[in-house]
Design a protein around this motif. Structure first.
Motif, PDB file in Angstrom:
ATOM      1  N   LEU A  86      -4.722 -10.446  -1.828  1.00  0.00           N
ATOM      2  CA  LEU A  86      -5.534  -9.563  -2.662  1.00  0.00           C
ATOM      3  C   LEU A  86      -5.872 -10.227  -4.000  1.00  0.00           C
ATOM      4  CD1 LEU A  86      -6.628  -6.670  -2.305  1.00  0.00           C
ATOM      5  CD2 LEU A  86      -4.640  -5.859  -3.563  1.00  0.00           C
ATOM      6  N   ILE A 129      -6.149  -2.743  -6.116  1.00  0.00           N
ATOM      7  CA  ILE A 129      -6.869  -1.678  -5.423  1.00  0.00           C
ATOM      8  C   ILE A 129      -6.059  -0.388  -5.528  1.00  0.00           C
ATOM      9  CG2 ILE A 129      -7.995  -3.241  -3.793  1.00  0.00           C
ATOM     10  CD1 ILE A 129      -5.961  -2.217  -1.672  1.00  0.00           C
ATOM     11  N   CYS A 130      -6.757   0.716  -5.321  1.00  0.00           N
ATOM     12  CA  CYS A 130      -6.094   2.014  -5.254  1.00  0.00           C
ATOM     13  C   CYS A 130      -6.069   2.426  -3.785  1.00  0.00           C
ATOM     14  CB  CYS A 130      -6.847   3.044  -6.100  1.00  0.00           C
ATOM     15  SG  CYS A 130      -5.971   4.611  -6.273  1.00  0.00           S
ATOM     16  N   LEU A 131      -4.901   2.416  -3.195  1.00  0.00           N
ATOM     17  CA  LEU A 131      -4.732   2.728  -1.780  1.00  0.00           C
ATOM     18  C   LEU A 131      -4.426   4.212  -1.629  1.00  0.00           C
ATOM     19  CD1 LEU A 131      -4.359   1.808   1.211  1.00  0.00           C
ATOM     20  CD2 LEU A 131      -1.930   1.508   0.648  1.00  0.00           C
ATOM     21  N   THR A 189      -6.333   0.083   7.033  1.00  0.00           N
ATOM     22  CA  THR A 189      -6.993   0.195   5.725  1.00  0.00           C
ATOM     23  C   THR A 189      -6.685  -1.024   4.868  1.00  0.00           C
ATOM     24  OG1 THR A 189      -6.848   2.613   5.786  1.00  0.00           O
ATOM     25  CG2 THR A 189      -7.196   1.596   3.633  1.00  0.00           C
ATOM     26  N   LEU A 190      -5.426  -1.458   4.877  1.00  0.00           N
ATOM     27  CA  LEU A 190      -5.036  -2.620   4.089  1.00  0.00           C
ATOM     28  C   LEU A 190      -5.734  -3.884   4.581  1.00  0.00           C
ATOM     29  CD1 LEU A 190      -1.222  -1.852   3.739  1.00  0.00           C
ATOM     30  CD2 LEU A 190      -2.873  -1.956   1.858  1.00  0.00           C
ATOM     31  N   GLU A 191      -5.903  -4.007   5.903  1.00  0.00           N
ATOM     32  CA  GLU A 191      -6.645  -5.155   6.448  1.00  0.00           C
ATOM     33  C   GLU A 191      -8.094  -5.109   5.998  1.00  0.00           C
ATOM     34  OE1 GLU A 191      -4.799  -6.714  10.608  1.00  0.00           O
ATOM     35  OE2 GLU A 191      -5.651  -4.687  10.675  1.00  0.00           O
ATOM     36  N   ASP A 192      -8.705  -3.918   6.062  1.00  0.00           N
ATOM     37  CA  ASP A 192     -10.103  -3.779   5.656  1.00  0.00           C
ATOM     38  C   ASP A 192     -10.293  -4.100   4.175  1.00  0.00           C
ATOM     39  OD1 ASP A 192     -10.724  -3.007   8.223  1.00  0.00           O
ATOM     40  OD2 ASP A 192     -10.688  -0.849   7.786  1.00  0.00           O
ATOM     41  N   GLU A 193      -9.282  -3.759   3.364  1.00  0.00           N
ATOM     42  CA  GLU A 193      -9.355  -4.018   1.921  1.00  0.00           C
ATOM     43  C   GLU A 193      -9.008  -5.457   1.579  1.00  0.00           C
ATOM     44  OE1 GLU A 193     -10.311  -2.135  -0.510  1.00  0.00           O
ATOM     45  OE2 GLU A 193     -10.311  -0.085   0.250  1.00  0.00           O
ATOM     46  N   ALA A 253      -5.994  -6.735   1.758  1.00  0.00           N
ATOM     47  CA  ALA A 253      -4.718  -6.746   1.041  1.00  0.00           C
ATOM     48  C   ALA A 253      -3.610  -7.409   1.849  1.00  0.00           C
ATOM     49  CB  ALA A 253      -4.312  -5.324   0.674  1.00  0.00           C
ATOM     50  N   SER A 266      -1.946   8.397  -3.815  1.00  0.00           N
ATOM     51  CA  SER A 266      -2.812   7.277  -4.182  1.00  0.00           C
ATOM     52  C   SER A 266      -1.968   6.274  -4.946  1.00  0.00           C
ATOM     53  CB  SER A 266      -3.985   7.757  -5.034  1.00  0.00           C
ATOM     54  OG  SER A 266      -4.826   8.619  -4.291  1.00  0.00           O
ATOM     55  N   GLU A 315      -2.716  -7.211  -7.504  1.00  0.00           N
ATOM     56  CA  GLU A 315      -3.202  -8.435  -6.862  1.00  0.00           C
ATOM     57  C   GLU A 315      -2.022  -9.304  -6.441  1.00  0.00           C
ATOM     58  OE1 GLU A 315      -3.459  -9.121 -11.375  1.00  0.00           O
ATOM     59  OE2 GLU A 315      -3.813  -7.512  -9.943  1.00  0.00           O
TER      60      GLU A 315
END
Length: 384
Positions: A37, A41-43, A57-61, A63, A87, A92
């Motif tokens: 990363l 980001i805000c997960l 979601t983490l893969e898409d972001e 991260a 949230s 990074e």
């Protein structure tokens, strides 16, 4: 022949075990290694979500490098069942292990949307704001006056989300009556406040609250915070002050708070009042007159009349000697510290200078000249 086959099988088994061990070791290293990363980001983890969805979601972001390793690592660490909704701010370079800890540690959101109930000196507002992960700064999405405006769509939407955070923010200089009045209308809080807290006893600050928190408990937090601030400031006070008790320090601090909105002036303003008290002069400060008229219940909303400056109330420092009997607002830490550690000056007068600050004077002659300049500024503004 059978010995040869058995020997080969054992060899293959050993090689396989070594390979499997290597894969496991590689996976473990990947799980704890620095992540890809580049920016925070805000997960957001929805209520009822699971680790599989979160890993995608983490893969898409961008991260994590492998959702499979992330899921296996969480399962191996017995964290899969500890996933919390909310949230979460993911920094990074966070490793998969660090991310797993963030989303399972306590369940409290660390980013995303926040609704702030602001209790100001002149009005109360409700602000909806969103944390920008890249800058760690909140960006306002909507703001409204709850006593006059209909709640905007952003507030209604965020108010319904389970991961929205809530905060009550007290401005320096608000009165205890104002605090209780607004808290009674904060819809995420419950319970009653039996009585108005003593004036000056609440610490202006920002307090995070949860849905269902008791109003009385929040008042107790504010009171404890102010006691801690006052105790520390009193222990560090300078010698020779015309103040005998922490309560008197709180009274003086509240006057300082209401007299100036310029942080750099607080200790100078404090020096004026300390010098006046040491010389036996009346404080003659307008905010005390206003408090005598309103007793902290709302804003006067107009200028003072000459008759009001002469009217006898327990707080009118144009009439009474020394300090008034109680604080006239809830002062912040800086004003409390200024009251107990003022600048060393010979000032005994001050008046507005037209810039938002004040002009200070040691003699009546200097003060009268400053007053004339201020009246010229006022006349020019009125003509403009």
């Amino acid at each position: 022949m059978w010995r040869h086959i058995a020997s080969n099988a054992i060899t293959l088994l050993i090689v396989g075990i070594f390979l499997l061990g290597g894969v496991i070791l590689w996976g473990q290293n990947q799980y704890v290694a620095e992540g890809p990363l580049d920016e925070r980001i805000c997960l957001r983890v929805e209520r009822g979500s699971n680790v599989t969805r979160v890993s995608h979601t983490l893969e898409d972001e961008g991260a994590i490098t492998s959702g499979t390793i992330f899921r296996l690592g969480m399962d191996y660490a017995d964290k899969t069942a500890q996933l919390k909704a909310g949230s979460f701010l993911v920094p990074e370079g966070a490793s998969m292990a660090e991310i797993a800890d963030i989303i399972t540690r306590g369940g409290a959101s660390t980013c995303g949307t926040e609704v702030v109930y602001r209790i100001g000196v002149t009005q109360a507002t409700v602000q909806v704001r969103e944390l920008d992960p890249a800058t760690s700064r909140f960006v306002e999405q909507a703001s409204f006056d709850p006593s006059a405006d209909e709640p905007p769509a952003q507030f209604v939407e965020m108010h319904a989300r389970p991961d929205t955070r809530y905060r009550v923010a007290l401005a320096e200089g608000v009165t205890s009556w104002q605090v209780v009045d607004v808290l009674g209308r904060v819809d995420v809080l419950e319970g009653e406040i039996d009585k108005i807290p003593a004036e000056g006893s609440l610490a202006p600050d920002s307090y995070e609250v949860q849905v269902g928190d008791e109003r009385a408990d929040l008042i107790a937090r504010m009171t404890a915070a102010q006691e801690e601030i006052l105790t520390a400031a009193w222990q560090n006070r300078v010698e020779g002050l015309p103040i005998e008790t922490p309560e008197e320090a709180l009274i003086l601090a509240s006057i300082i708070e209401k007299e100036t909105g310029v942080p750099e002036e607080r200790r100078q303003v404090a020096s004026v009042f300390v010098n006046r008290l040491n010389r036996g002069m009346r404080l003659q400060t307008d905010p005390t007159v206003i408090y005598g008229l309103t007793e902290g219940q709302g804003v006067l909303g107009r200028g003072l009349r000459q008759s009001e400056l002469r009217a006898e109330t327990p707080w009118n420092t144009y009439v009474i000697e020394g300090l008034p009997p109680t604080p006239i607002a809830n002062p912040g830490r800086a004003s409390i510290e200024a009251a107990l550690n003022p600048d060393q000056t010979n000032y005994v007068f001050f008046v507005a200078d037209g810039s938002g600050g004040h002009a200070f004077a040691e003699t009546l002659e200097e003060h009268n000249a400053n007053v004339r300049r201020w009246r010229e500024i006022e006349a020019q503004r009125n003509s403009d």
